[in-house]
Design an enzyme around this catalytic site. Sequence first.
Site, PDB file in Angstrom:
ATOM      1  CE1 TYR A 208      -8.297  -4.587   6.975  1.00  0.00           C
ATOM      2  CE2 TYR A 208      -8.544  -5.672   4.864  1.00  0.00           C
ATOM      3  CZ  TYR A 208      -8.490  -5.737   6.240  1.00  0.00           C
ATOM      4  OH  TYR A 208      -8.634  -6.944   6.869  1.00  0.00           O
ATOM      5  CG  ASP A 209     -10.800   2.707   6.996  1.00  0.00           C
ATOM      6  OD1 ASP A 209     -11.278   2.032   6.066  1.00  0.00           O
ATOM      7  OD2 ASP A 209     -11.128   3.881   7.225  1.00  0.00           O
ATOM      8  CE1 TYR A 210      -3.257  -2.257   6.957  1.00  0.00           C
ATOM      9  CE2 TYR A 210      -4.212  -1.064   5.121  1.00  0.00           C
ATOM     10  CZ  TYR A 210      -3.688  -2.228   5.651  1.00  0.00           C
ATOM     11  OH  TYR A 210      -3.609  -3.354   4.867  1.00  0.00           O
TER      12      TYR A 210
ATOM     13  CG  HIS B   8      -6.769 -10.497   4.211  1.00  0.00           C
ATOM     14  ND1 HIS B   8      -8.088 -10.826   4.449  1.00  0.00           N
ATOM     15  CD2 HIS B   8      -6.538  -9.372   4.931  1.00  0.00           C
ATOM     16  CE1 HIS B   8      -8.628  -9.931   5.255  1.00  0.00           C
ATOM     17  NE2 HIS B   8      -7.713  -9.044   5.584  1.00  0.00           N
TER      18      HIS B   8
ATOM     19  CG  ASP C  94      -2.041  -1.072   1.045  1.00  0.00           C
ATOM     20  OD1 ASP C  94      -2.576  -1.196  -0.069  1.00  0.00           O
ATOM     21  OD2 ASP C  94      -2.328  -1.787   2.019  1.00  0.00           O
TER      22      ASP C  94
END
Lengths: 729, 729
Positions: free
Chosen positions: A460-462, A517, A372
């Site tokens: 997705y959120d990181y 994953h 990412d």
Amino acid sequence: MESKSFFSFIAIAFLLLITWTHLPHAPSPEADIPTLLDCASNSPWCTSKNRFQSKPSASTSNRRRRRHESAVPRHPLDPLTVQEFNKVRSILSSHALFKSTSSYALHSVDLEEPDKEFVRKWEKGQPLFPRIASVVARANGVTHVLTVNLETNEVNVQNTAPPTGYPTMTIEDMTSSTWAPLSDPKFNRTIIERGVNLDDLACLPISLGWFGKKEENRRLIKVQCYSMKDTANFYMRPIEGLTVLLDMDTKEVVEISDTGRSIPIPKAANTDYRFSEQKLQQEAVLNLINPISIEQPKGPSFVIEDEHLVKWANWEFHLKPDPRAGVVISQAKVRDLDSGVMRDVMYKGFTSELFVPYMDPTDAWYFKTYMDAGEYGFGLQAMPLDPLNDCPRNAYYMDGVFAAGDGVPYVRSNMVCVFERYAGDIGWRHAESPITGMEIKEVRPKVTLVVRMAASVANYDYIVDWEFQTDGLIRVKVGLSGILMVKGSEYENMDQVEGQENLYGTLLSENVIGVIHDHYITFYLDMDIDGSDNSFVKVNLKRQDTSAGESPRKSYMKAVRNVAKTEKDAQIQLKLYDPSEFHVINPTKKTRVGNPVGYKVVPAGTAASLLDHDDPPQRRGAFTNNQIWVTPYNRSEQWAGGLFVYQSHGDDTLAVWSERDRPIENKDIVVWYTLGFHHVPCQEDFPIMPTVSSSFDLKPVNFFESNPILRIPPNVEKDLPVCRPAASA
Amino acid sequence: MESKSFFSFIAIAFLLLITWTHLPHAPSPEADIPTLLDCASNSPWCTSKNRFQSKPSASTSNRRRRRHESAVPRHPLDPLTVQEFNKVRSILSSHALFKSTSSYALHSVDLEEPDKEFVRKWEKGQPLFPRIASVVARANGVTHVLTVNLETNEVNVQNTAPPTGYPTMTIEDMTSSTWAPLSDPKFNRTIIERGVNLDDLACLPISLGWFGKKEENRRLIKVQCYSMKDTANFYMRPIEGLTVLLDMDTKEVVEISDTGRSIPIPKAANTDYRFSEQKLQQEAVLNLINPISIEQPKGPSFVIEDEHLVKWANWEFHLKPDPRAGVVISQAKVRDLDSGVMRDVMYKGFTSELFVPYMDPTDAWYFKTYMDAGEYGFGLQAMPLDPLNDCPRNAYYMDGVFAAGDGVPYVRSNMVCVFERYAGDIGWRHAESPITGMEIKEVRPKVTLVVRMAASVANYDYIVDWEFQTDGLIRVKVGLSGILMVKGSEYENMDQVEGQENLYGTLLSENVIGVIHDHYITFYLDMDIDGSDNSFVKVNLKRQDTSAGESPRKSYMKAVRNVAKTEKDAQIQLKLYDPSEFHVINPTKKTRVGNPVGYKVVPAGTAASLLDHDDPPQRRGAFTNNQIWVTPYNRSEQWAGGLFVYQSHGDDTLAVWSERDRPIENKDIVVWYTLGFHHVPCQEDFPIMPTVSSSFDLKPVNFFESNPILRIPPNVEKDLPVCRPAASA
């Protein structure tokens, strides 16, 4: 409503496609007018961008605009300012490489940091070093790395052509890829055959990794699409098995693969997570928690000098947003309470790369092995934080200023927050017990400082936290939330499935599979313990058997110190039954009683990749082959997956550098730590995931002569705030 | 001042010794008068105890006294009340076993919980089951296990004589052991030879484990002493190498070993950690943090019904203090937001045992292999919490009511706290990114409920948190703080040391070595997922290689489910490179799409014992040989080290039970998890340790149909409190 806005987005996008392809990209003269900050520009990304921002009140946005327009660098590490971005743009627009070309794009424009030794010596009040921008650009299908000297206007083209791989996508690459397939009639026909209206279509640009010839000599991307009908959570409605292979430079459709015609699109019911869409009669159920807040009526205890220098309690560090890393912490120093001196701990720390391999080998999934930071830009994907929810009420917010693909600067407001945290935890305590009968009870509350950002890489959120404690500990925490990347399926119930293992995941809802994953987040940690020359010491804990008659004990555990001489000595895989502590020490500095001063890397819960090292994804993600690596400082080695990760072959990763096995004893060293997660989805992750977190610590070990928070005062009632419920409540 | 109070303590103690040895222990008639609650009684522990309590205002203490005097049980699991303790005492005092004997002691008096199936069926409003007390007593050197029926007054003597080992020490055992050596002239001479005045003396009773014949057929303890001169932190001033072997029943000195004559007593300077003793001019340094507090002006959102039933958000559980376990959580249930039904999660959870082996095989140290719950009583050592520092301002406090060695009940005030926690964390979030261009940002704050206790086992402090999240997750967290057990040494600097490994630890200060040790905390987790019959499933994550031509990928990771048939299938050692998820499922209940409902045990950072399995300490601590065990429910198997841990041979541990390899599939099963820490001390731990924490989670996995906190509302400014600095500030 969502679908409408998306439709208009498509429309604008088409318009812009025309602009993009027919106009030269050299900035028009207006481009330098500060109002560009509001993105009334010819940058498609900038135009669309504004729509995602939480709308600040006019006055705020004006103040903000003025602040950024007039910003000047005050510290050698300060990021490029609006004026500097604009200058870079105009310098390059007249440069031979770009002047003549009909289309070019700047993939990254960032500060070229001055040499470390200069920065370390620099003191406030001294003049800054020449400001230099580092630029990665593509023109006529060629990648260029340049530096632009903002004092001399000199442009320096580096002949470091990437071995393999392409630069981080521009936002324009991503957005334009999402609608490019619409120019292909076959694609449109397929969509309609799947029963999806084109204006319900949402598509994602998916980096395709590298698996061999097919991915070479051409900048490619794969696009997969979803139906937005009746939900904002289109991720739960995949048009399964439909994959468009796209040339990212020409936007030409190279190939369409459709393996999922028989797979229904999962239903929209119960997929929308927005509060506005929740059934009201149900709301009460979880509305049972009375208002609760971290309150600091006298305000925060930290100051941020010159926009970037954070000073709190016994800590001081430079903080800046970065388009690729997200957040960069520099020159973290902690005050020694005995001497009063600020002592070096870490020269630079940031998220170097992420690796997110999905565990499904089939046609529409095998290539999903995201990196990412290098592919999408971890910072570019960090959206404005939501005050009161992303960060508590007492938070301070910092904006990011980045350049769009055409070099036009824009503001990412509220990208980072800084706040003091009191979680009801205990810094240290002791009460005497009935055993001694002494009347002692001493307890100290724990208050910390948190720096936070949240990146939304599509679904997705990181959440990345850097938490500083007064006892000298730094905790780096990563939280995962957001929305799963799911797979459409014919299955509606597990009783239809033979061999659950072959699902590659979990059936989360009718026709929806959450695919297994991993997440790996690799951190660059340039530790400088009381100076830049350090050593890495593996303190191995091992069983020692006693000799006959030595002791009633048969065994005990001893600590054996091994100083790593070269890089290979410091390639660490964690083992529960062969444990070690991992110290970074300054071999030339000792405590009063003679212990080397140091910090240790303290892993907590983590995960390791089980993929075959020769599997192309794992070769590209080889920086996750160990949990810890140590390399000698080298300013060109910052990105664990390589500078050009996109479609790379893995020939420029941390694993490759480390194999050179360079000396690392009593040298300026960089520690790399990888935090891992295995994610086997469960129904609780549908339609959106409760946050899962893990962390690691950087902890002083004989760095201080004694407990550095001995003198921290306890809480007393008279100091605490007086609060009442909100008037309106 | 400390030394004076200690001197008076010694004096009182002597006085009490006389009482103890010359008076029969049958309670005097006054013993039943409620004022006994204030411990104006003949119980030496009770007398001394009061001195350590934070003095509540008279009115508070009166209210508290009245509340406890009149307390009646309302739930089958409620602990024994003051009146019940007194009844047990008077029933036993006239019982044949004790009537005639000149001295006896009750080592534990606790509720004999009704059968699980009865409790599970019981509903509020129904009559309670007969109240029965379970008593462990010693009379004339013999251990007896009895039950006392409080309705029929019937006493039932169980013929389960312990295979080996002795019951948990009474507080009187511990306190009397600390001054018993003073009756030995040789001991006093030695102390004076070491240059310590007797009134500066502080001694600790140290459980001596079991290493062979020497420790058999006699209830023994070792005593080691310290100098309190010029510091309250006597732990930092050991009289090294002096060990007194004592008969705990007769208080007779069996043996004195003195191997440390040449070792100086470390100096007192910089050892005192009390705020009142800190140099004022330094204070400011850490006084830089503005007041910060968790505020809930509308009050907490939880209620505690009938003193013990905690109801918060979607959770409900029974909470009680326990003399051995500390805190017991029973019948934890979470509300299903779809059906509104309260669903079983855990029938009972508590700290079953601790194991703390030190890693020094020499004479004065080899035996230090504590089992704090079974030897000292984890709950007995839990001191009153310090409001505003141990727990935040919005905390509720719960008292413990225990029986002293003579059966007299006493109150341990503020032993447990319950509070809501908002730490600025995020429950779930998603923001749409530039990639999709949708205008979405949904974020929910995370608010949790924490149950906390802190046990001070002499020098060490253990903070145990049970944290409940609205998403159904339970986090069990252990924090270590307090004071190191250190070793005196001739060394003043590391340059005098050859072979640091042979120090058995770290030189923390001149003449002070922090000895390496481990901490293991083993939790009993009787999971009942939607009912008592469950299965344990190991979901093994393993690499799967693809077959030729199957995929461009060489490998991926798949999840292979293995249901544990018998206990040995569920003896788990964690491996980073052979990872698994550990599910407790209800095989008879499935979600809508057919997944079995379950919870998983999620380890985080932990440590494993490296000791030889045949080493006596490890044989006794064999319950730490695996991180996870699963046993069929058996009401007699609650204490992982055995019911009688003191001097036990390890013949009644979890490891022994598990070897029976009983069936555990679709049975009422108990999961055991051991949280471990390796502690290599560092100078920052001197003179008191900043808290180090680790945790594990119990997490719903396909237990809910979907994200259970989808409907949680976001924070909005108008709901948050209005606060101002305290008037006096």
